[in-house]
Design an enzyme around this catalytic site. Structure first.
Site, PDB file in Angstrom:
ATOM      1  N   LYS A   1      -7.202  85.884  57.782  1.00 51.25           N
ATOM      2  CA  LYS A   1      -7.470  85.361  59.135  1.00 51.25           C
ATOM      3  C   LYS A   1      -6.192  85.116  59.947  1.00 51.25           C
ATOM      4  O   LYS A   1      -6.111  85.526  61.118  1.00 51.25           O
ATOM      5  CB  LYS A   1      -8.322  84.078  59.039  1.00 51.25           C
ATOM      6  CG  LYS A   1      -8.861  83.596  60.368  1.00 51.25           C
ATOM      7  CD  LYS A   1      -9.909  84.523  60.964  1.00 51.25           C
ATOM      8  CE  LYS A   1     -11.273  84.241  60.382  1.00 51.25           C
ATOM      9  NZ  LYS A   1     -12.287  85.222  60.837  1.00 51.25           N
TER      10      LYS A   1
ATOM     11  N   ASP B   1       5.587  83.202  70.139  1.00 51.11           N
ATOM     12  CA  ASP B   1       6.646  82.296  70.601  1.00 51.11           C
ATOM     13  C   ASP B   1       6.949  82.608  72.064  1.00 51.11           C
ATOM     14  O   ASP B   1       7.118  83.781  72.427  1.00 51.11           O
ATOM     15  CB  ASP B   1       7.965  82.524  69.829  1.00 51.11           C
ATOM     16  CG  ASP B   1       7.843  82.203  68.350  1.00 51.11           C
ATOM     17  OD1 ASP B   1       6.853  81.553  67.966  1.00 51.11           O
ATOM     18  OD2 ASP B   1       8.755  82.612  67.586  1.00 51.11           O
TER      19      ASP B   1
ATOM     20  N   LEU C   1       9.647  84.858  56.574  1.00 46.54           N
ATOM     21  CA  LEU C   1       8.824  85.635  55.645  1.00 46.54           C
ATOM     22  C   LEU C   1       9.619  86.714  54.932  1.00 46.54           C
ATOM     23  O   LEU C   1       9.112  87.391  54.051  1.00 46.54           O
ATOM     24  CB  LEU C   1       7.730  86.374  56.433  1.00 46.54           C
ATOM     25  CG  LEU C   1       6.505  85.609  56.822  1.00 46.54           C
ATOM     26  CD1 LEU C   1       5.564  86.544  57.568  1.00 46.54           C
ATOM     27  CD2 LEU C   1       5.829  85.078  55.572  1.00 46.54           C
TER      28      LEU C   1
ATOM     29  N   CYS D   1      38.980  81.099  52.733  1.00 46.27           N
ATOM     30  CA  CYS D   1      39.242  80.496  54.042  1.00 46.27           C
ATOM     31  C   CYS D   1      39.556  79.000  53.898  1.00 46.27           C
ATOM     32  O   CYS D   1      40.654  78.671  53.484  1.00 46.27           O
ATOM     33  CB  CYS D   1      38.089  80.775  55.002  1.00 46.27           C
ATOM     34  SG  CYS D   1      38.655  80.746  56.716  1.00 46.27           S
TER      35      CYS D   1
ATOM     36  N   VAL E   1       9.439  89.183  44.996  1.00 46.78           N
ATOM     37  CA  VAL E   1      10.144  89.684  43.812  1.00 46.78           C
ATOM     38  C   VAL E   1      11.320  88.755  43.558  1.00 46.78           C
ATOM     39  O   VAL E   1      11.779  88.070  44.460  1.00 46.78           O
ATOM     40  CB  VAL E   1      10.695  91.123  43.984  1.00 46.78           C
ATOM     41  CG1 VAL E   1       9.601  92.146  43.893  1.00 46.78           C
ATOM     42  CG2 VAL E   1      11.476  91.266  45.276  1.00 46.78           C
TER      43      VAL E   1
ATOM     44  N   THR F   1      -3.457  86.624  59.810  1.00 44.00           N
ATOM     45  CA  THR F   1      -2.958  87.952  60.200  1.00 44.00           C
ATOM     46  C   THR F   1      -3.795  88.522  61.345  1.00 44.00           C
ATOM     47  O   THR F   1      -3.266  89.058  62.322  1.00 44.00           O
ATOM     48  CB  THR F   1      -3.002  88.897  58.981  1.00 44.00           C
ATOM     49  OG1 THR F   1      -2.128  88.360  58.002  1.00 44.00           O
ATOM     50  CG2 THR F   1      -2.582  90.305  59.334  1.00 44.00           C
TER      51      THR F   1
ATOM     52  N   GLU G   1      33.849  88.158  51.424  1.00 47.93           N
ATOM     53  CA  GLU G   1      32.402  88.256  51.151  1.00 47.93           C
ATOM     54  C   GLU G   1      31.667  89.080  52.207  1.00 47.93           C
ATOM     55  O   GLU G   1      30.604  89.644  51.924  1.00 47.93           O
ATOM     56  CB  GLU G   1      31.776  86.854  51.022  1.00 47.93           C
ATOM     57  CG  GLU G   1      31.747  85.992  52.279  1.00 47.93           C
ATOM     58  CD  GLU G   1      32.986  85.128  52.474  1.00 47.93           C
ATOM     59  OE1 GLU G   1      34.058  85.497  51.952  1.00 47.93           O
ATOM     60  OE2 GLU G   1      32.885  84.092  53.165  1.00 47.93           O
TER      61      GLU G   1
ATOM     62  N   GLY H   1      38.682  77.190  51.556  1.00 44.45           N
ATOM     63  CA  GLY H   1      39.014  77.082  50.123  1.00 44.45           C
ATOM     64  C   GLY H   1      40.459  77.489  49.850  1.00 44.45           C
ATOM     65  O   GLY H   1      41.142  76.898  49.007  1.00 44.45           O
ATOM     66  N   PHE H   2      40.928  78.507  50.557  1.00 47.82           N
ATOM     67  CA  PHE H   2      42.338  78.936  50.486  1.00 47.82           C
ATOM     68  C   PHE H   2      43.231  77.814  51.020  1.00 47.82           C
ATOM     69  O   PHE H   2      44.233  77.443  50.409  1.00 47.82           O
ATOM     70  CB  PHE H   2      42.480  80.209  51.327  1.00 47.82           C
ATOM     71  CG  PHE H   2      43.868  80.584  51.790  1.00 47.82           C
ATOM     72  CD1 PHE H   2      44.674  81.423  51.029  1.00 47.82           C
ATOM     73  CD2 PHE H   2      44.357  80.135  53.020  1.00 47.82           C
ATOM     74  CE1 PHE H   2      45.948  81.798  51.478  1.00 47.82           C
ATOM     75  CE2 PHE H   2      45.618  80.508  53.477  1.00 47.82           C
ATOM     76  CZ  PHE H   2      46.421  81.335  52.698  1.00 47.82           C
TER      77      PHE H   2
ATOM     78  N   HIS I   1      37.653  86.295  54.806  1.00 48.84           N
ATOM     79  CA  HIS I   1      36.358  86.157  54.109  1.00 48.84           C
ATOM     80  C   HIS I   1      35.978  87.503  53.488  1.00 48.84           C
ATOM     81  O   HIS I   1      35.247  88.285  54.115  1.00 48.84           O
ATOM     82  CB  HIS I   1      35.265  85.766  55.102  1.00 48.84           C
ATOM     83  CG  HIS I   1      35.374  84.388  55.650  1.00 48.84           C
ATOM     84  ND1 HIS I   1      34.807  83.301  55.045  1.00 48.84           N
ATOM     85  CD2 HIS I   1      35.993  83.925  56.763  1.00 48.84           C
ATOM     86  CE1 HIS I   1      35.042  82.216  55.763  1.00 48.84           C
ATOM     87  NE2 HIS I   1      35.777  82.566  56.804  1.00 48.84           N
TER      88      HIS I   1
ATOM     89  N   GLU J   1      14.480  94.534  64.940  1.00 47.47           N
ATOM     90  CA  GLU J   1      13.723  93.386  64.439  1.00 47.47           C
ATOM     91  C   GLU J   1      13.713  92.282  65.483  1.00 47.47           C
ATOM     92  O   GLU J   1      14.766  91.831  65.929  1.00 47.47           O
ATOM     93  CB  GLU J   1      14.368  92.871  63.138  1.00 47.47           C
ATOM     94  CG  GLU J   1      13.666  91.639  62.595  1.00 47.47           C
ATOM     95  CD  GLU J   1      14.455  90.923  61.495  1.00 47.47           C
ATOM     96  OE1 GLU J   1      15.459  91.475  61.000  1.00 47.47           O
ATOM     97  OE2 GLU J   1      14.062  89.785  61.159  1.00 47.47           O
TER      98      GLU J   1
HETATM   99  N1  GLN Z   1      38.156  75.200  59.244  1.00 51.04           N
HETATM  100  C1  GLN Z   1      39.152  76.139  58.845  1.00 51.04           C
HETATM  101  C2  GLN Z   1      39.814  76.834  60.024  1.00 51.04           C
HETATM  102  O1  GLN Z   1      39.290  76.804  61.104  1.00 51.04           O
HETATM  103  C3  GLN Z   1      38.552  77.171  57.899  1.00 51.04           C
HETATM  104  C4  GLN Z   1      37.536  78.027  58.560  1.00 51.04           C
HETATM  105  C5  GLN Z   1      36.616  78.717  57.576  1.00 51.04           C
HETATM  106  O2  GLN Z   1      36.546  78.371  56.408  1.00 51.04           O
HETATM  107  N2  GLN Z   1      35.870  79.699  58.066  1.00 51.04           N
HETATM  108  O3  GLN Z   1      40.859  77.410  59.880  1.00 51.04           O
END
Ligand code: GLN
Length: 544
Positions: A200, A159, A28, A391, A252, A202, A517, A393-394, A515, A152
């Site tokens: 209801k 449950d 939710l 990661c 939103v 709720t 991000e 991607g690198f 990472h 939280e």
């Molecule tokens: N699988 C890759 C590794 O273990 C990359 C991991 C990832 O992208 N978090 O090194």
């Protein structure tokens, strides 16, 4: 030693607590509601932290499949946790630790270890009091030093898994002054066929709460629209809360606007009043407005960034999505993400990428879709499309470069092709002896040294950065010379490990073994993401 004594009220272990439960169904957005309330309390000058309780038996989220559960979020101490903690970190702009994610696995593991060590002095070890004491101890420890701790409880009231937690919170409330605790119940208000808001479900979920001794102080109704006046009245009447304690939290478009809406509803004021904090709060006109200013900025353009991954679930890459959004807030553009299924991207079929302004290849595990990722990276490199690899991607950027520039056609990562004659990505040496899968990767914050004068240096504006990691593989040191001689620059390193790569003759070609991000915040966008969007704008990409 008996079970850690429950000391009752000790202000050094957190002063005020907001317990958040969910009604009717999960998903939710109660985490967003809670985090948004926390943002407003932080704006009013309080030190706010949060605890997420996940009533599953996994010790942590590290072994969970992102297809089912969404992204595994990584904390600075290497904790692999539920993605909700990412929302708390982004909304509250704090760094949390694994102690802020309480799971049934952790609680039971600890209690059972104590039992084996003979710490319960011959007592029968039971859910009450041993498990509930351990839950309370963990909540208090995580709250230590904060003014307000939001707790939280994952899942929905009723449950089976959640029961020991609700019992623990009941005891907790009993042990503190009544104005130290606020119970907020976030629930669904569906529409009937004839367009009526229905209370209801709720009513039933609050009845369930009350049957275990918990009375919500506040009810927040999640609904497509604001709650109508009669709906609020009905909830107040049947759930035994004051009319002013029923709040709307309508859908939103942008989750970063939820705090603004909650403020309009007055939920923050109600909470502060209940907790006896109003006198300490900053006056309205002195509160921090950075969040509001940032998330309501006018944008001046839009860019389309392709996200080439394997998990079709939006939540699987939530921190990447958010980091792109933060970079958009920083550079004043709307970022449209175009999801591209890596498996469908095979050589010669890069039509899907035509017209995108930038390409991101995020992290991942396993071989599915990797050829598509390599293909997307080749396209970005050859066509001069701004690219960011994270990661995996690198690692795939290194594989692509080895294959197509060095001419090692069968180069690969040893993770994905054990028999490759050119394992340009190989297992970290310290990983070789490990058998357990949970919590054993190279995890959490590590310092990366950045080479002066490189693009990475310009991005971070420093010669080092501290970012979070989660990987088992690395660039194979045996190939570094070859890769560098052919033009790939490793501009960030951590000991023997290559951490950042870049290509000098390209508008923006950057990969990070870490990472970034996970440290991106709405008011503090992550440098590699900002660099990506800056490059898109500088190369004339994006509609203006
Ligand atoms: N699988 C890759 C590794 O273990 C990359 C991991 C990832 O992208 N978090 O090194």
């Amino acid at each position: 030693m008996p079970t850690e004594p429950d000391t009752g009220y000790d202000p050094s272990l957190g002063r005020k607590f907001i317990f958040v439960t969910g009604g009717v169904m999960s998903g939710l957005g109660k985490g967003i509601t809670a985090a948004s309330t926390g943002r407003l309390l932080a704006n009013a000058g309080f030190d706010v932290t949060a605890v997420k309780i996940d009533p599953y038996l996994n010790v942590d989220a590290g072994t969970m499949n992102p297809f089912e559960h969404g992204e595994v979020y990584v904390l600075k101490d290497g904790g692999e946790v539920d993605l909700d903690l990412g929302n708390y970190e982004r909304f509250l702009d704090i760094d949390m630790t694994s102690d802020h994610n309480v799971t049934t696995g952790k609680v039971y593991q600890h209690v059972i270890e104590n039992e084996r060590a003979g710490k319960y002095l011959g007592k029968t070890v039971q859910i009450i009091p041993h498990i509930t004491d351990e839950i309370k101890r963990r909540v208090r420890a995580a709250a230590a030093g904060s003014d307000i701790c939001i707790v939280e409880v994952g899942g929905t009231v009723g449950d089976i898994e959640g029961m020991p937690y609700l019992e623990a919170l009941r005891q907790f409330a009993h042990e503190q002054d009544t104005d130290d605790i606020l119970f907020a119940h976030v629930t669904l208000i569906p529409y009937s066929k004839n367009g009526e808001q229905k209370t209801k479900p709720t009513q039933h979920s609050v009845k369930e709460l009350r049957s275990i001794g918990l009375q919500p102080n506040v009810v927040v109704g999640r609904c497509g629209d604001p709650l109508e006046s009669e709906t609020r009245e009905k909830i107040a009447l049947f759930c035994d809360v004051p009319r002013e304690a029923v709040f709307s939290n309508p859908d939103v478009e942008d989750i970063y606007h939820v705090p603004l809406m909650i403020e309009e509803e007055g939920l923050d004021e109600y909470v502060m009043d209940h907790l006896g904090l109003t006198a300490e709060a900053l006056p309205r006109d002195e509160r921090d407005t950075e969040w509001r200013d940032r998330v309501t900025r006018e944008t001046t353009g839009e860019v389309t960034i392709a996200l080439v991954g394997k998990y079709g679930l939006e939540d699987a890459y939530i921190s990447v999505h958010e980091a792109l959004k933060h970079a958009g807030l920083e550079t004043n553009v709307d970022v449209h993400r175009k999801w591209i299924h890596a498996e469908q991207l095979i050589e010669g079929h890069d039509g899907q990428l035509a017209g995108v302004d930038g390409i991101v290849v995020p992290g991942g595990f396993g071989s599915r879709g990797t050829d598509g990722k390599v293909e997307a990276i080749r396209y970005a490199r050859e066509e001069g499309v701004p690219f960011l690899g994270l990661c995996l991607g690198f690692q795939m950027a290194v594989v692509e470069f080895a294959r197509n520039v060095l001419g090692f056609g069968d180069a690969h990562s040893a993770e994905l092709d054990e028999g490759t004659p050119h394992p340009v990505i190989d297992l970290l040496p310290e990983q070789e002896q490990l058998d357990d899968m949970g919590g054993t990767m190279r995890l959490g914050t590590h310092v990366t040294e950045i080479e002066s004068g490189t693009l990475a240096h310009a991005l971070y504006d420093r010669t080092s950065c501290e970012e979070r990691h989660r990987h088992r593989y690395e660039v194979n040191p045996a190939y570094i010379d070859d890769l560098e001689t052919a033009g790939l620059v490793f501009s960030g390193t951590s000991g023997r490990r290559m951490e950042i790569l870049e290509l000098p003759d390209h508008p923006y070609f950057v990969g990070t073994q870490f990472h970034p991000e996970f440290r991106s915040r709405p008011t503090r966008a992550s440098p590699p993401f900002v660099g990506l969007l800056d490059a898109v704008l500088a190369t004339g990409g994006g509609a203006h």
